[in-house]
Design an enzyme around this catalytic site. Sequence first.
Site, short mmCIF file in Angstrom:
data_model
loop_
_atom_site.label_atom_id
_atom_site.label_comp_id
_atom_site.label_asym_id
_atom_site.label_seq_id
_atom_site.Cartn_x
_atom_site.Cartn_y
_atom_site.Cartn_z
N HIS B 130 0.70 -1.11 -0.09
CA HIS B 130 0.01 -0.18 -0.20
C HIS B 130 1.05 1.08 0.07
O HIS B 130 1.83 1.32 0.63
CB HIS B 130 -0.92 0.11 1.12
CG HIS B 130 -2.17 -0.80 1.14
ND1 HIS B 130 -3.17 -0.18 0.30
CD2 HIS B 130 -2.44 -1.95 1.61
CE1 HIS B 130 -4.17 -1.24 0.55
NE2 HIS B 130 -3.87 -2.11 1.27
N CYS B 199 0.88 2.22 -5.82
CA CYS B 199 0.12 2.59 -6.68
C CYS B 199 0.47 4.09 -6.72
O CYS B 199 1.58 4.66 -6.02
CB CYS B 199 -1.24 2.74 -6.13
SG CYS B 199 -1.75 3.62 -4.79
N ARG B 208 0.84 2.75 -11.75
CA ARG B 208 1.82 1.98 -10.83
C ARG B 208 2.95 2.65 -10.67
O ARG B 208 3.44 2.57 -11.88
CB ARG B 208 1.83 0.59 -10.98
CG ARG B 208 0.25 -0.26 -11.03
CD ARG B 208 -0.33 -0.06 -9.59
NE ARG B 208 -1.54 -1.10 -9.55
CZ ARG B 208 -2.61 -0.42 -9.92
NH1 ARG B 208 -2.78 0.85 -10.00
NH2 ARG B 208 -3.79 -1.10 -9.76
#
Lengths: 65, 231
Positions: B130, B199, B208
Amino acid sequence: MSLVPWRYGRDGMYGWIWRHLPGNAWVKALISLALVVAVVYILFQYVFPWAEPLLPFGDVTVDNQ
Amino acid sequence: MRLVVRTVSELCITVGTVIVLFVVYVLFWTGVKADHVMDDQIDQLEEQWARGSVRPTASGAPGASASGPPEPAPYRSGKPFAIMYIPRLGFTWNKPVLEGTSTGTLKKGLGHYARTARLGQKGNFSVAGHRRTYGDPFKDFPRLRRGDAVVLTDGTTWFTYRIDKGPYRTVPTDIEVIDPVPRKSGYTREGRYLTLTTCEPEWGHSHRLIVWAHLDATQPVEAGKPAALRR
């Protein structure tokens, strides 16, 4: 939220709840506080964990598994 | 009329409050939860390593027991198997690496793409994490530079990877970036590579960010921490 005594006797959703709680103003205040805590708990424990993956912050892979 | 107006305004206040609470949940509460869960995962790993059950004899692979050293146990989906350290992201930055990249797994740590190479092996050991929410593990991803160390341990060995190519921006369908020899990485031959993905932009999902690294050094845990982690 407008769970306050001056709403007493008037219409509206929160006024309605307030009028239907038992006891005097202090008891009502305590019960409303408990209700608020319960609602927040349900939101954090069940509703938000369900809603959060619908947002894009979790898309970190390149193959969209 | 008055009743309608009041009901509508109360609903608006309620919806507003719920939205504010949701923002608090996403920005703050997922981080609190993730920090707790990641610490748990690391504790679990360290406990497991302390018990010496790093290689629980290959019961899952009956064919391998016949000859040679026992095959290392396959990574179990959703379970941690390594700890990653990246000094550039902070001296105390360490995260568990779990097998698989499902949503639930990525809430507990970094996720290893299940079809890519094992840690330290030939091929491309690829990991996703994340950027934001759930403890923001890869928040400072764009600060990674060529030459930065990415250190991992599986309880028996320290693996030091060196980043060769800084953050490379691509689209989510570009699955070539986790190929054994990623085409745009500049690598031409087979090797022991590492790919990190997260991301881009920070809060979005349109692109990405990728970094590539190669295995620079390994040493057994008995030899102490690798140079990259010493202050």
